[in-house]
Design an enzyme around this catalytic site. Structure first.
Site, short mmCIF file in Angstrom:
data_model
loop_
_atom_site.label_atom_id
_atom_site.label_comp_id
_atom_site.label_asym_id
_atom_site.label_seq_id
_atom_site.Cartn_x
_atom_site.Cartn_y
_atom_site.Cartn_z
CB SER A 1 71.17 -16.81 116.39
OG SER A 1 70.99 -16.28 117.69
CE1 TYR B 1 70.80 -19.04 124.71
CE2 TYR B 1 70.06 -17.44 123.08
CZ TYR B 1 71.07 -18.12 123.71
OH TYR B 1 72.38 -17.89 123.35
CB THR C 1 71.34 -22.52 123.64
OG1 THR C 1 71.70 -22.48 122.26
CG2 THR C 1 72.54 -22.13 124.48
CE LYS D 1 75.80 -23.83 119.77
NZ LYS D 1 76.08 -22.83 120.82
CG HIS E 1 77.28 -19.99 124.62
ND1 HIS E 1 75.98 -20.39 124.72
CD2 HIS E 1 77.23 -18.74 124.10
CE1 HIS E 1 75.17 -19.42 124.31
NE2 HIS E 1 75.92 -18.41 123.92
#
Length: 363
Positions: free
Chosen positions: A107, A130, A156, A228, A252
């Protein structure tokens, strides 16, 4: 851990091990948590069509994702801040992934730095990102990931704003300083009211992000780019037009828009429109090997495991994560044998029957 007989049991162990604020952060979904429940329950409405008298004396679960071999089509999803679950954080998760010979997607909001995860063990890893308002921050993180040997970027795309997570608001969830961003900006928010994670997200996340920005990301990295957060055939087509290298079907973890569909219910429409042009990965609600099989039968190339990995980490550290992955692999192996599928490639659409098919057959 010998008494644990299925992956779901790690959730209760994690609940006992973690402070309420952190357990609620990991376990919670958006608003009424309808989609959170549906992500899991929708699997129960898909039934098997097992084939018999097939030689299943040898089961081969191995597959390849973007050309990288893994022992089974079970990968580790990107989940935030593993040090809230265990002192070793993402390095423990990474070691478990390496031991299980699978790919971990680290992440962007990890507690450990990219470099710490990379140096913890030798394995194939992807980085989830992000795109922040400050693009220079995102660009720096991507460059660091390339340098540290990460093999793909997972963008994402379903967070223009953070979903309303009411447990975090009630608990005044703290946003800790994340080491990846030290020297770039502060991620620490200790709220007097509301969620610190939401406050941090609203100040940094870029609500203007759109499909044209894939070109910008492509311009700063040579790594393959997966998106994603795709839930519709329309967006799957847009992803193909944008030239991405893979799609992750995901809501999510039901943490964004409540009453969005359970991911397993939309997987097939996305697989159909993609038509084999890109790998399609699946994220959401996988708790058993039977769930993995169902996702593969509906066209996913692999599944991502999120909350169960965090629960395993919270309960038993690296060994807990390894146990979660191994239990899912064991469950998939048994399901393949009982369905008459010696290899992953033998799993077909004919091996499952969805709720829609059953309803149509009654008409």
């Amino acid at each position: 851990m010998d008494q644990i007989v299925n992956v779901n049991e790690f959730q209760e162990l994690a609940k006992r091990a973690l402070p309420k604020m952190y357990y609620d952060f990991y376990s919670g979904g958006a608003e009424d948590q309808h989609t959170l429940k549906e992500n899991v329950e929708a699997f129960s409405r898909i039934l098997f069509r097992p084939r018999v008298l097939v030689d299943v004396s040898k089961i081969d679960m191995s597959t390849r994702i973007l050309g990288y071999p893994i022992s089974a089509p079970i990968m580790i999803a990107p989940t935030a801040m593993h040090m809230l679950a265990h002192p070793q954080g993402e390095t423990a998760t990474a070691k478990a992934a390496a031991a299980c010979n699978t790919i971990m997607i680290v992440s962007y909001m990890a507690s450990c730095t990219i470099e710490e995860v990379a140096s913890s063990c030798n394995a194939v890893r992807f980085l989830q990102i992000y795109v922040y308002k400050r693009r220079d921050v995102t660009a720096q993180i991507v460059k660091r990931a390339e340098k540290a040997g990460f093999k793909a970027i997972v963008l994402t795309v379903d967070v223009p704003k953070l979903g309303r997570r009411e447990a975090d608001i009630k608990n005044k969830m703290v946003s800790p300083q994340l080491r990846n961003f030290e020297g770039l900006f502060s991620t620490e928010v200790i709220p007097s009211e509301g969620s610190g994670v939401e406050a941090f997200a609203s100040s940094t996340f870029n609500a203007s992000l759109n499909w044209k920005d894939i070109e910008w990301l492509r311009s700063i990295t040579k790594l393959p780019i997966l998106v994603k957060g795709i839930l519709t055939r329309e967006d799957a087509l847009k992803a193909i037009e944008a030239g991405v290298d893979g799609i992750v079907v995901s809501n999510h973890g039901a943490r964004q828009l409540d009453y969005s569909p359970a991911t397993i219910t939309v997987l097939e429409e996305i697989v159909h429109v993609v038509g084999g042009r890109l790998p399609v990965l699946f994220d959401g609600g996988v708790r058993r090997g039977t769930d993995v099989f169902k996702a593969l039968a509906l066209g996913a190339q692999a599944v991502l495991i999120g909350r169960p990995v965090v629960y395993g980490l919270a309960a038993k550290g690296e060994d807990g994560v390894r146990k979660v992955i191994e239990m899912l692999k064991s469950g998939l192996e048994l399901t393949m044998a009982l369905s008459g599928c010696p290899t992953v490639n033998d799993i077909t659409r004919n091996h499952v029957r969805t709720e829609n098919e059953r309803l149509h057959s009654m008409l």
